[in-house]
Write a protein that holds these residues in place. Structure first.
Motif, mmCIF file in Angstrom:
data_model
loop_
_atom_site.group_PDB
_atom_site.id
_atom_site.type_symbol
_atom_site.label_atom_id
_atom_site.label_comp_id
_atom_site.label_asym_id
_atom_site.label_seq_id
_atom_site.Cartn_x
_atom_site.Cartn_y
_atom_site.Cartn_z
ATOM 1 N N GLU A 173 0.834 -1.207 0.000
ATOM 2 C CA GLU A 173 0.000 0.000 0.000
ATOM 3 C C GLU A 173 0.867 1.255 0.000
ATOM 4 O O GLU A 173 0.560 2.236 -0.691
ATOM 5 C CB GLU A 173 -0.931 0.001 1.201
ATOM 6 N N GLU A 174 1.958 1.238 0.771
ATOM 7 C CA GLU A 174 2.850 2.391 0.814
ATOM 8 C C GLU A 174 3.461 2.679 -0.553
ATOM 9 O O GLU A 174 3.585 3.833 -0.968
ATOM 10 C CB GLU A 174 3.960 2.150 1.835
ATOM 11 N N VAL A 175 3.833 1.633 -1.270
ATOM 12 C CA VAL A 175 4.514 1.792 -2.563
ATOM 13 C C VAL A 175 3.536 2.141 -3.676
ATOM 14 O O VAL A 175 3.825 2.972 -4.546
ATOM 15 C CB VAL A 175 5.301 0.512 -2.908
ATOM 16 N N THR A 176 2.348 1.517 -3.673
ATOM 17 C CA THR A 176 1.403 1.678 -4.785
ATOM 18 C C THR A 176 0.280 2.657 -4.488
ATOM 19 O O THR A 176 -0.370 3.150 -5.416
ATOM 20 C CB THR A 176 0.775 0.329 -5.154
ATOM 21 N N GLY A 177 0.007 2.909 -3.221
ATOM 22 C CA GLY A 177 -1.126 3.748 -2.849
ATOM 23 C C GLY A 177 -2.464 3.032 -2.898
ATOM 24 O O GLY A 177 -3.509 3.665 -2.701
ATOM 25 N N VAL A 178 -2.466 1.715 -3.122
ATOM 26 C CA VAL A 178 -3.707 0.949 -3.261
ATOM 27 C C VAL A 178 -4.080 0.324 -1.926
ATOM 28 O O VAL A 178 -3.323 -0.480 -1.364
ATOM 29 C CB VAL A 178 -3.564 -0.149 -4.327
ATOM 30 N N GLU A 179 -5.258 0.676 -1.409
ATOM 31 C CA GLU A 179 -5.742 0.102 -0.172
ATOM 32 C C GLU A 179 -6.386 -1.264 -0.444
ATOM 33 O O GLU A 179 -6.877 -1.524 -1.545
ATOM 34 C CB GLU A 179 -6.770 1.025 0.484
ATOM 35 N N PRO A 180 -6.406 -2.143 0.559
ATOM 36 C CA PRO A 180 -7.004 -3.468 0.360
ATOM 37 C C PRO A 180 -8.519 -3.401 0.183
ATOM 38 O O PRO A 180 -9.189 -2.561 0.784
ATOM 39 C CB PRO A 180 -6.638 -4.217 1.652
ATOM 40 N N THR A 181 -9.041 -4.289 -0.637
ATOM 41 C CA THR A 181 -10.471 -4.564 -0.736
ATOM 42 C C THR A 181 -10.722 -5.922 -0.110
ATOM 43 O O THR A 181 -10.080 -6.907 -0.494
ATOM 44 C CB THR A 181 -10.944 -4.571 -2.195
ATOM 45 N N SER A 182 -11.614 -5.995 0.854
ATOM 46 C CA SER A 182 -11.836 -7.221 1.610
ATOM 47 C C SER A 182 -13.085 -7.947 1.120
ATOM 48 O O SER A 182 -14.134 -7.335 0.905
ATOM 49 C CB SER A 182 -11.975 -6.916 3.104
ATOM 50 N N TYR A 183 -12.967 -9.269 0.993
ATOM 51 C CA TYR A 183 -14.062 -10.125 0.550
ATOM 52 C C TYR A 183 -14.343 -11.142 1.649
ATOM 53 O O TYR A 183 -13.435 -11.837 2.120
ATOM 54 C CB TYR A 183 -13.678 -10.828 -0.749
ATOM 55 N N TYR A 184 -15.632 -11.227 2.057
ATOM 56 C CA TYR A 184 -16.041 -12.126 3.134
ATOM 57 C C TYR A 184 -17.093 -13.106 2.631
ATOM 58 O O TYR A 184 -17.898 -12.795 1.753
ATOM 59 C CB TYR A 184 -16.666 -11.332 4.286
ATOM 60 N N GLU A 185 -17.101 -14.303 3.239
ATOM 61 C CA GLU A 185 -18.199 -15.248 3.099
ATOM 62 C C GLU A 185 -18.487 -15.853 4.460
ATOM 63 O O GLU A 185 -17.566 -16.058 5.258
ATOM 64 C CB GLU A 185 -17.863 -16.366 2.101
ATOM 65 N N ASP A 186 -19.752 -16.143 4.714
ATOM 66 C CA ASP A 186 -20.165 -16.831 5.944
ATOM 67 C C ASP A 186 -19.732 -16.081 7.201
ATOM 68 O O ASP A 186 -19.344 -16.696 8.202
ATOM 69 C CB ASP A 186 -19.599 -18.253 5.991
ATOM 70 N N TYR A 187 -19.798 -14.755 7.158
ATOM 71 C CA TYR A 187 -19.342 -13.984 8.300
ATOM 72 C C TYR A 187 -20.163 -12.704 8.398
ATOM 73 O O TYR A 187 -20.495 -12.085 7.392
ATOM 74 C CB TYR A 187 -17.861 -13.622 8.152
ATOM 75 N N SER A 188 -20.451 -12.303 9.627
ATOM 76 C CA SER A 188 -21.128 -11.033 9.863
ATOM 77 C C SER A 188 -20.751 -10.536 11.256
ATOM 78 O O SER A 188 -20.416 -11.333 12.145
ATOM 79 C CB SER A 188 -22.653 -11.195 9.745
ATOM 80 N N PRO A 189 -20.782 -9.222 11.491
ATOM 81 C CA PRO A 189 -21.084 -8.194 10.488
ATOM 82 C C PRO A 189 -19.872 -7.899 9.609
ATOM 83 O O PRO A 189 -18.734 -7.955 10.068
ATOM 84 C CB PRO A 189 -21.423 -6.978 11.354
ATOM 85 N N VAL A 190 -20.131 -7.615 8.356
ATOM 86 C CA VAL A 190 -19.063 -7.290 7.421
ATOM 87 C C VAL A 190 -18.652 -5.838 7.615
ATOM 88 O O VAL A 190 -19.506 -4.951 7.672
ATOM 89 C CB VAL A 190 -19.531 -7.527 5.974
ATOM 90 N N PRO A 191 -17.356 -5.557 7.727
ATOM 91 C CA PRO A 191 -16.916 -4.173 7.916
ATOM 92 C C PRO A 191 -17.357 -3.271 6.772
ATOM 93 O O PRO A 191 -17.547 -3.721 5.635
ATOM 94 C CB PRO A 191 -15.389 -4.303 7.952
ATOM 95 N N GLU A 192 -17.526 -2.006 7.071
ATOM 96 C CA GLU A 192 -17.930 -1.034 6.062
ATOM 97 C C GLU A 192 -16.935 -1.022 4.902
ATOM 98 O O GLU A 192 -15.723 -1.008 5.116
ATOM 99 C CB GLU A 192 -18.034 0.353 6.676
ATOM 100 N N GLY A 193 -17.455 -1.042 3.684
ATOM 101 C CA GLY A 193 -16.612 -1.001 2.503
ATOM 102 C C GLY A 193 -16.163 -2.356 2.009
ATOM 103 O O GLY A 193 -15.590 -2.467 0.918
ATOM 104 N N ALA A 194 -16.414 -3.418 2.783
ATOM 105 C CA ALA A 194 -16.015 -4.766 2.368
ATOM 106 C C ALA A 194 -17.079 -5.381 1.465
ATOM 107 O O ALA A 194 -18.206 -4.880 1.360
ATOM 108 C CB ALA A 194 -15.785 -5.651 3.579
ATOM 109 N N ILE A 195 -16.725 -6.471 0.815
ATOM 110 C CA ILE A 195 -17.629 -7.176 -0.089
ATOM 111 C C ILE A 195 -18.089 -8.454 0.596
ATOM 112 O O ILE A 195 -17.272 -9.218 1.119
ATOM 113 C CB ILE A 195 -16.925 -7.519 -1.412
ATOM 114 N N LEU A 196 -19.391 -8.715 0.577
ATOM 115 C CA LEU A 196 -19.940 -9.953 1.119
ATOM 116 C C LEU A 196 -20.310 -10.871 -0.028
ATOM 117 O O LEU A 196 -21.124 -10.520 -0.887
ATOM 118 C CB LEU A 196 -21.183 -9.671 1.971
ATOM 119 N N GLY A 197 -19.697 -12.034 -0.073
ATOM 120 C CA GLY A 197 -20.005 -13.023 -1.101
ATOM 121 C C GLY A 197 -20.891 -14.115 -0.537
ATOM 122 O O GLY A 197 -21.294 -14.085 0.627
#
Length: 208
Positions: A173-197
């Motif tokens: 992230e420091e080198v590219t400036g790209v923050e992580p995108t998080s993907y979840y399954e079978d879990y709640s609550p999903v954090p804000e901004g994450a993807i629930l599959g």
């Protein structure tokens, strides 16, 4: 938990850096041993598998999209009789295979983080060459080998070599400036901004 994903029978253990132990059945006809070329731009996607409870990193891998699309999966445990594995390179990352790989790792205990950066065709090809040349990686060295590969690429010299998936994610992230995108399954609550599959029992939809 045994989930059917893309007609695969997946064993309900995390595919991490520690052991190569997956045995899959019911091969999907959409998944083949041949290489796959994705229509998207050349890119690198850092993959970090993290605990839902502690946030601790459990595995690191790298999706490389160049003249072919592969996953450098060092010391990983994803295996299938129709997927060619050369050293620790998974060959032929079609949309179905990508979704299967992601869903196999995301579960009630872990989520799947990605950071994607577009690169030049030359950088993507160099990443492919380095991944194939690396061969098999010893257990627990997923982040070390991935950070070592990245640090050799133009524009990624600032990547710190590390044994720890979370530290590599932060350095990327420091080198590219790209923050992580998080993907979840079978879990709640999903954090804000994450993807629930969801668990998938049919062939995955095609990527755009």
């Amino acid at each position: 938990m045994k989930r059917l994903i893309l007609a695969l029978a997946a064993i309900g253990v995390l595919a991490g850096c520690a052991a190569k132990n997956a045995g899959y059945e019911q091969p999907a006809p959409e998944m083949a041993e041949d290489s796959y070329r994705h229509p998207g731009p050349p890119s690198l996607t850092l993959i970090t598998i993290r605990s839902n409870d502690t946030g601790k990193g459990a595995h690191t891998a790298l999706l490389i999209n160049g003249s072919e699309r592969v996953i450098f999966d060092p010391a990983g445990s994803f295996h299938h009789p129709q997927i060619r594995r050369e050293g620790d390179v998974l060959v032929g990352i079609s949309p179905a295979f990508w979704e299967g790989y992601r869903s196999m790792h995301a579960r009630d205990t872990h989520h799947f983080d990605t950071q994607t950066v577009t690169v030049s065709p030359e950088v993507a090809e160099q990443a492919l060459r380095l991944a194939y040349a690396r061969g098999g990686v010893a257990g627990a060295q997923c982040a070390l080998s991935t950070s070592g590969l990245l640090s050799k690429l133009p524009g990624f010299g600032g990547i710190r070599q590390t044994w720890w998936p979370n530290q590599l994610q932060e350095s990327f992230e420091e080198v590219t400036g790209v923050e992580p995108t998080s993907y979840y399954e079978d879990y709640s609550p999903v954090p804000e901004g994450a993807i629930l599959g969801v668990d998938r029992t049919t062939v995955a939809r095609a990527e755009g």
